[in-house]
Design a protein around this motif. Structure first.
Motif, PDB file in Angstrom:
ATOM      1  N   LYS A   4       0.822  -1.202   0.000  1.00  0.00           N
ATOM      2  CA  LYS A   4       0.000   0.000   0.000  1.00  0.00           C
ATOM      3  C   LYS A   4       0.860   1.258   0.000  1.00  0.00           C
ATOM      4  O   LYS A   4       0.574   2.212  -0.731  1.00  0.00           O
ATOM      5  CB  LYS A   4      -0.928   0.015   1.213  1.00  0.00           C
ATOM      6  CG  LYS A   4      -2.033  -0.999   1.127  1.00  0.00           C
ATOM      7  CD  LYS A   4      -2.901  -0.930   2.345  1.00  0.00           C
ATOM      8  CE  LYS A   4      -3.950  -2.031   2.289  1.00  0.00           C
ATOM      9  NZ  LYS A   4      -4.800  -2.017   3.463  1.00  0.00           N
ATOM     10  N   VAL A   5       1.910   1.263   0.815  1.00  0.00           N
ATOM     11  CA  VAL A   5       2.800   2.424   0.870  1.00  0.00           C
ATOM     12  C   VAL A   5       3.461   2.639  -0.482  1.00  0.00           C
ATOM     13  O   VAL A   5       3.520   3.765  -0.993  1.00  0.00           O
ATOM     14  CB  VAL A   5       3.859   2.254   1.988  1.00  0.00           C
ATOM     15  CG1 VAL A   5       4.939   3.322   1.890  1.00  0.00           C
ATOM     16  CG2 VAL A   5       3.207   2.301   3.350  1.00  0.00           C
ATOM     17  N   LEU A   6       3.965   1.575  -1.084  1.00  0.00           N
ATOM     18  CA  LEU A   6       4.624   1.705  -2.379  1.00  0.00           C
ATOM     19  C   LEU A   6       3.644   2.112  -3.479  1.00  0.00           C
ATOM     20  O   LEU A   6       3.994   2.912  -4.359  1.00  0.00           O
ATOM     21  CB  LEU A   6       5.333   0.407  -2.741  1.00  0.00           C
ATOM     22  CG  LEU A   6       6.573   0.097  -1.905  1.00  0.00           C
ATOM     23  CD1 LEU A   6       7.097  -1.286  -2.223  1.00  0.00           C
ATOM     24  CD2 LEU A   6       7.643   1.142  -2.120  1.00  0.00           C
ATOM     25  N   THR A   7       2.429   1.604  -3.429  1.00  0.00           N
ATOM     26  CA  THR A   7       1.438   1.946  -4.449  1.00  0.00           C
ATOM     27  C   THR A   7       1.037   3.413  -4.361  1.00  0.00           C
ATOM     28  O   THR A   7       1.027   4.126  -5.375  1.00  0.00           O
ATOM     29  CB  THR A   7       0.195   1.057  -4.316  1.00  0.00           C
ATOM     30  OG1 THR A   7       0.594  -0.313  -4.381  1.00  0.00           O
ATOM     31  CG2 THR A   7      -0.818   1.351  -5.400  1.00  0.00           C
ATOM     32  N   ILE A   8       0.714   3.869  -3.165  1.00  0.00           N
ATOM     33  CA  ILE A   8       0.303   5.269  -2.994  1.00  0.00           C
ATOM     34  C   ILE A   8       1.466   6.200  -3.306  1.00  0.00           C
ATOM     35  O   ILE A   8       1.288   7.230  -3.968  1.00  0.00           O
ATOM     36  CB  ILE A   8      -0.222   5.516  -1.561  1.00  0.00           C
ATOM     37  CG1 ILE A   8      -1.453   4.660  -1.286  1.00  0.00           C
ATOM     38  CG2 ILE A   8      -0.524   6.996  -1.338  1.00  0.00           C
ATOM     39  CD1 ILE A   8      -2.643   4.970  -2.155  1.00  0.00           C
ATOM     40  N   SER A   9       2.675   5.855  -2.876  1.00  0.00           N
ATOM     41  CA  SER A   9       3.824   6.711  -3.183  1.00  0.00           C
ATOM     42  C   SER A   9       4.116   6.715  -4.682  1.00  0.00           C
ATOM     43  O   SER A   9       4.531   7.737  -5.231  1.00  0.00           O
ATOM     44  CB  SER A   9       5.054   6.277  -2.390  1.00  0.00           C
ATOM     45  OG  SER A   9       5.543   5.039  -2.840  1.00  0.00           O
ATOM     46  N   LEU A  10       3.887   5.603  -5.362  1.00  0.00           N
ATOM     47  CA  LEU A  10       4.068   5.563  -6.810  1.00  0.00           C
ATOM     48  C   LEU A  10       3.043   6.449  -7.514  1.00  0.00           C
ATOM     49  O   LEU A  10       3.363   7.131  -8.497  1.00  0.00           O
ATOM     50  CB  LEU A  10       3.980   4.129  -7.329  1.00  0.00           C
ATOM     51  CG  LEU A  10       4.243   3.938  -8.813  1.00  0.00           C
ATOM     52  CD1 LEU A  10       5.665   4.375  -9.162  1.00  0.00           C
ATOM     53  CD2 LEU A  10       4.037   2.492  -9.205  1.00  0.00           C
ATOM     54  N   ILE A  11       1.829   6.482  -7.009  1.00  0.00           N
ATOM     55  CA  ILE A  11       0.813   7.382  -7.569  1.00  0.00           C
ATOM     56  C   ILE A  11       1.242   8.836  -7.397  1.00  0.00           C
ATOM     57  O   ILE A  11       1.170   9.637  -8.340  1.00  0.00           O
ATOM     58  CB  ILE A  11      -0.566   7.115  -6.932  1.00  0.00           C
ATOM     59  CG1 ILE A  11      -1.088   5.752  -7.366  1.00  0.00           C
ATOM     60  CG2 ILE A  11      -1.566   8.220  -7.279  1.00  0.00           C
ATOM     61  CD1 ILE A  11      -2.285   5.268  -6.604  1.00  0.00           C
ATOM     62  N   PHE A  12       1.702   9.187  -6.183  1.00  0.00           N
ATOM     63  CA  PHE A  12       2.212  10.546  -5.954  1.00  0.00           C
ATOM     64  C   PHE A  12       3.400  10.839  -6.873  1.00  0.00           C
ATOM     65  O   PHE A  12       3.517  11.935  -7.416  1.00  0.00           O
ATOM     66  CB  PHE A  12       2.648  10.733  -4.507  1.00  0.00           C
ATOM     67  CG  PHE A  12       1.520  10.853  -3.530  1.00  0.00           C
ATOM     68  CD1 PHE A  12       0.328  11.472  -3.873  1.00  0.00           C
ATOM     69  CD2 PHE A  12       1.648  10.354  -2.248  1.00  0.00           C
ATOM     70  CE1 PHE A  12      -0.706  11.591  -2.971  1.00  0.00           C
ATOM     71  CE2 PHE A  12       0.619  10.470  -1.341  1.00  0.00           C
ATOM     72  CZ  PHE A  12      -0.560  11.087  -1.702  1.00  0.00           C
ATOM     73  N   PHE A  13       4.283   9.858  -7.041  1.00  0.00           N
ATOM     74  CA  PHE A  13       5.454  10.037  -7.898  1.00  0.00           C
ATOM     75  C   PHE A  13       5.036  10.321  -9.336  1.00  0.00           C
ATOM     76  O   PHE A  13       5.570  11.233  -9.975  1.00  0.00           O
ATOM     77  CB  PHE A  13       6.357   8.804  -7.844  1.00  0.00           C
ATOM     78  CG  PHE A  13       7.481   8.843  -8.842  1.00  0.00           C
ATOM     79  CD1 PHE A  13       8.577   9.639  -8.622  1.00  0.00           C
ATOM     80  CD2 PHE A  13       7.417   8.102 -10.011  1.00  0.00           C
ATOM     81  CE1 PHE A  13       9.605   9.699  -9.545  1.00  0.00           C
ATOM     82  CE2 PHE A  13       8.429   8.144 -10.938  1.00  0.00           C
ATOM     83  CZ  PHE A  13       9.541   8.950 -10.702  1.00  0.00           C
ATOM     84  N   ILE A  14       4.107   9.558  -9.862  1.00  0.00           N
ATOM     85  CA  ILE A  14       3.666   9.751 -11.253  1.00  0.00           C
ATOM     86  C   ILE A  14       3.029  11.125 -11.430  1.00  0.00           C
ATOM     87  O   ILE A  14       3.303  11.821 -12.421  1.00  0.00           O
ATOM     88  CB  ILE A  14       2.703   8.621 -11.674  1.00  0.00           C
ATOM     89  CG1 ILE A  14       3.471   7.302 -11.772  1.00  0.00           C
ATOM     90  CG2 ILE A  14       2.009   8.943 -12.986  1.00  0.00           C
ATOM     91  CD1 ILE A  14       2.601   6.077 -11.944  1.00  0.00           C
ATOM     92  N   ILE A  15       2.223  11.538 -10.474  1.00  0.00           N
ATOM     93  CA  ILE A  15       1.589  12.860 -10.567  1.00  0.00           C
ATOM     94  C   ILE A  15       2.649  13.952 -10.517  1.00  0.00           C
ATOM     95  O   ILE A  15       2.664  14.865 -11.360  1.00  0.00           O
ATOM     96  CB  ILE A  15       0.548  13.043  -9.445  1.00  0.00           C
ATOM     97  CG1 ILE A  15      -0.643  12.113  -9.676  1.00  0.00           C
ATOM     98  CG2 ILE A  15       0.087  14.501  -9.360  1.00  0.00           C
ATOM     99  CD1 ILE A  15      -1.585  12.012  -8.496  1.00  0.00           C
ATOM    100  N   LEU A  16       3.555  13.875  -9.528  1.00  0.00           N
ATOM    101  CA  LEU A  16       4.597  14.899  -9.414  1.00  0.00           C
ATOM    102  C   LEU A  16       5.550  14.874 -10.594  1.00  0.00           C
ATOM    103  O   LEU A  16       6.000  15.920 -11.064  1.00  0.00           O
ATOM    104  CB  LEU A  16       5.364  14.721  -8.107  1.00  0.00           C
ATOM    105  CG  LEU A  16       4.636  15.168  -6.852  1.00  0.00           C
ATOM    106  CD1 LEU A  16       5.429  14.770  -5.616  1.00  0.00           C
ATOM    107  CD2 LEU A  16       4.429  16.667  -6.872  1.00  0.00           C
ATOM    108  N   TYR A  17       5.878  13.695 -11.088  1.00  0.00           N
ATOM    109  CA  TYR A  17       6.767  13.580 -12.234  1.00  0.00           C
ATOM    110  C   TYR A  17       6.148  14.255 -13.459  1.00  0.00           C
ATOM    111  O   TYR A  17       6.823  14.988 -14.182  1.00  0.00           O
ATOM    112  CB  TYR A  17       7.061  12.108 -12.539  1.00  0.00           C
ATOM    113  CG  TYR A  17       8.006  11.908 -13.696  1.00  0.00           C
ATOM    114  CD1 TYR A  17       9.376  11.960 -13.489  1.00  0.00           C
ATOM    115  CD2 TYR A  17       7.538  11.690 -14.991  1.00  0.00           C
ATOM    116  CE1 TYR A  17      10.260  11.788 -14.543  1.00  0.00           C
ATOM    117  CE2 TYR A  17       8.401  11.523 -16.045  1.00  0.00           C
ATOM    118  CZ  TYR A  17       9.772  11.567 -15.813  1.00  0.00           C
ATOM    119  OH  TYR A  17      10.627  11.414 -16.860  1.00  0.00           O
TER     120      TYR A  17
END
Length: 119
Positions: A4-17
């Motif tokens: 869950k932590v990796l999935t949510i952080s990956l979503i934030f990463f894609i948005i910020l990227y």
């Protein structure tokens, strides 16, 4: 919880990227990506090791493996600093994504347990 932590952080990463790709230069994006990937790698290795330790599988390799993981991450950063121009803001934003996500996931999970809320 790790997934869950990796999935949510990956979503934030894609948005910020995506936003940073449109608004900033390449140095920020490279350091942002490197910071996130090293933090994600460190988080995955650390959670795997902690799971073994808390399951009762404590041996000297688990303790020494902690130091090898830190040395490996340190070497990654040394090589990065020597071979790339460092944008400290991009690196700090990338490094801080997972530590930002962990309390968020804990709050969501505790809310689900107490209130039965779906968020």
């Amino acid at each position: 919880m790790e997934i869950k932590v990796l999935t949510i952080s990956l979503i934030f990463f894609i948005i910020l990227y995506t936003v940073c790709r449109l608004l900033t230069n390449g140095g920020f994006i490279e350091n942002f990506t490197f910071g996130y990937l090293t933090t994600a790698l460190n988080f995955m290795l650390m959670s795997r090791k902690l799971r073994k330790v808390f399951s009762g599988n404590i041996n000297s390799y688990n303790i020494v493996g902690y130091f090898f993981r830190l040395v490996f991450i340190l070497l990654l950063y040394v090589v990065w600093f020597k071979n790339h121009i460092v944008n400290i803001w991009g690196l700090l934003v990338g490094i801080s994504l997972i530590p930002f996500t962990i309390p968020l996931i804990v709050i969501i999970e505790e809310r689900r347990k107490t209130d039965g809320a779906s968020t």
